[in-house]
Write an enzyme that holds these catalytic residues in place. Structure first.
Site, mmCIF file in Angstrom:
data_model
loop_
_atom_site.group_PDB
_atom_site.id
_atom_site.type_symbol
_atom_site.label_atom_id
_atom_site.label_comp_id
_atom_site.label_asym_id
_atom_site.label_seq_id
_atom_site.Cartn_x
_atom_site.Cartn_y
_atom_site.Cartn_z
ATOM 1 N N HIS A 1 0.844 -1.195 0.000
ATOM 2 C CA HIS A 1 0.000 0.000 0.000
ATOM 3 C C HIS A 1 0.879 1.245 0.000
ATOM 4 O O HIS A 1 1.785 1.373 0.825
ATOM 5 C CB HIS A 1 -0.914 0.031 1.237
ATOM 6 N N TYR B 1 -9.347 5.807 7.392
ATOM 7 C CA TYR B 1 -9.487 6.167 8.804
ATOM 8 C C TYR B 1 -10.516 7.296 8.877
ATOM 9 O O TYR B 1 -10.398 8.296 8.193
ATOM 10 C CB TYR B 1 -8.169 6.680 9.377
ATOM 11 N N PRO C 1 -4.241 0.518 18.819
ATOM 12 C CA PRO C 1 -4.044 0.003 17.447
ATOM 13 C C PRO C 1 -4.148 1.074 16.355
ATOM 14 O O PRO C 1 -3.812 0.812 15.207
ATOM 15 C CB PRO C 1 -5.161 -1.023 17.300
ATOM 16 N N LYS D 1 0.994 0.012 15.181
ATOM 17 C CA LYS D 1 2.401 -0.059 15.566
ATOM 18 C C LYS D 1 2.755 -1.257 16.437
ATOM 19 O O LYS D 1 3.933 -1.503 16.700
ATOM 20 C CB LYS D 1 2.802 1.230 16.310
ATOM 21 N N TYR E 1 4.085 6.735 9.936
ATOM 22 C CA TYR E 1 3.228 5.606 9.575
ATOM 23 C C TYR E 1 4.050 4.509 8.876
ATOM 24 O O TYR E 1 3.888 3.323 9.182
ATOM 25 C CB TYR E 1 2.095 6.080 8.645
#
Ligand code: APR
Ligand code: PHB
Length: 390
Positions: A72, A201, A293, A297, A385
């Site tokens: 991704h 998100y 979550p 990580k 990220y």
């Protein structure tokens, strides 16, 4: 019995450490209190940083990930009817993440351990650690009605938040830092095509929602829920209807619903225990820290701990150098706290906090509007990220 390193815990941390050390000729015995099937039955997030992808490939455990994993290059964030793509690769000079379930990583690690005849003992009950402050520690465990003793040089505590290892460090020597969030995540796994090619998100006045996946035919969705929610009150239909209210309209229209094959509620906490070492005991992964979550990580932080710990043990056995072992706690904690910060900031940014009424809500909205308008802000988010350097 005797070995060089006893590893307590057969989750990703323990298995990865065992595999890396075995490849470098260092003997280990891994003690797992559950059965392999029980361990593999756990549903966990699966967004892998490049560092973990490289470690798995380097440990001869990357083949299935490379064929079945999904690379991704970005993800979306939505709030108040707005939707922004975070182009990870553009913002981080080509870095990406690999979407590949933690269950699959754990399966691959178990398969690799079996292939190398790694010593992995399941259903090892009542593990206890002794003489950790000497250079001859030992461990006992019970199996088949007998108590077994293993003499070793080191003990790796990879036994998760509820394990015995962290508790083996005297209370007066431990400093614990914790934040418990006032909500949980209600998660559903369904054999349906993901609603989008990448993760979404969603910050929403009804609460956070996440659209994720395991593969092209296995979707993972979460909605923020009260901690005292009764799972029996959440039919699949109720879940899907609530999810649709929290995600962008076009996504809600395209959402393919289906029967849940797993449904659970997980609490969210941030937790760090310092130091990571006590004599010849070294903590790694969830045994030492827990992240909410939101930033995906947990597994990735376990991987960087194992990177530092395996290098330190290899340096000790290959060069008789204790320097990296002595520095392990301080070195690993530097990256742990940065991942702790990122996971906390993502959680604070995207969830509904009852106490936020008014000013807090406006701060969240402004923070998101700034993020959507600023390449610098997106770059900061993206570099965390995809994973900060080891
Ligand atoms: N003796 C032996 N094994 C134990 C003991 C014990 N006393 N206590 C716990 N264990 C085992 C658990 O059964 C589990 O299989 O240790 C293992 C710890 O695995 P995890 O909890 O998965 O922790 P870790 O390997 O560090 O992986 C971290 O897993 O939980 C997720 O979100 C977390 O993604 C992160 C990753
Ligand atoms: C998941 O797929 O379970 C997942 C993905 C990303 C997250 C959290 C969970 O940030």
């Amino acid at each position: 019995m005797r070995t060089q390193v006893v590893i307590v815990g057969g989750g990703p941390s323990g298995l990865l450490l065992s595999q890396i050390l075995h490849l470098r000729g260092i003997e280990t015995i891994l003690l797992e209190r559950q059965s392999e099937a029980y361990v593999l039955g756990r549903i966990r997030a699966g967004v892998l940083e490049q560092g973990l992808v490289d470690m798995l490939r380097g440990a001869d455990v990357g083949a299935r990930m490379d064929t079945q994993g999904l690379v991704h290059h970005g993800f979306d964030i939505s709030h108040h009817g707005q939707r922004q793509h975070i182009n990870l690769s553009e913002l981080t000079d080509g870095k990406s993440v690999m979407v590949y379930g933690q269950t699959e990583v754990t399966q691959d690690l178990y398969d690799a351990r079996r292939k190398m005849n790694g010593v992995v003992i399941h259903e090892a009950k009542n593990v206890a650690l002794f003489d950790l402050t000497t250079n001859q520690p030992h461990v006992t465990y019970e199996k088949d009605g007998k108590t077994h003793k293993v003499d070793c040089d080191f003990v790796a505590g990879c036994d998760g938040f509820h394990g015995v290892s962290r508790q083996s460090i005297p209370d007066h020597l431990r400093r614990e830092y914790e934040k418990v969030y006032p909500f949980g995540w209600l998660g559903v796994l369904s054999e349906t095509p993901p609603v989008s090619d990448e993760l979404i998100y969603n910050q929403h006045e009804r609460g956070f929602a996440l659209c994720s996946m395991r593969n092209k035919n296995l979707s993972r969705y979460y909605i923020q829920c009260d901690l005292n929610e009764d799972l029996n009150e959440w039919s699949d239909d109720r879940f899907w209807e609530e999810l649709k209210k929290r995600i962008p309209e076009d996504a809600a229209k395209n959402l393919v619903t289906g029967p849940s094959i797993e449904k659970s509620i997980a609490p969210l906490r941030s937790f760090v225990s310092e130091p990571l070492t006590y004599g010849r005991l070294f903590l790694a992964g969830d045994a030492a820290h827990i992240v909410p979550p939101t930033g995906a990580k947990g597994l990735n932080l376990a991987a960087s701990d194992i990177h530092y710990l395996s290098n330190a043990l290899i340096s000790f056995y290959n060069s008789d150098n204790e320097g990296l072992l002595n520095a392990y706690s301080e070195t690993a904690l530097k990256r742990i706290w940065k991942a702790m910060r990122f996971s906390w900031s993502m959680t604070m940014l995207l969830h509904k906090f009852p106490e936020n009424e008014g000013f807090g809500d406006r701060m969240q909205k402004t923070e998101l509007e700034y993020l959507f308008s600023s390449t610098a802000a997106q770059t900061a988010l993206a570099e965390n990220y995809v994973g900060l350097p080891y």
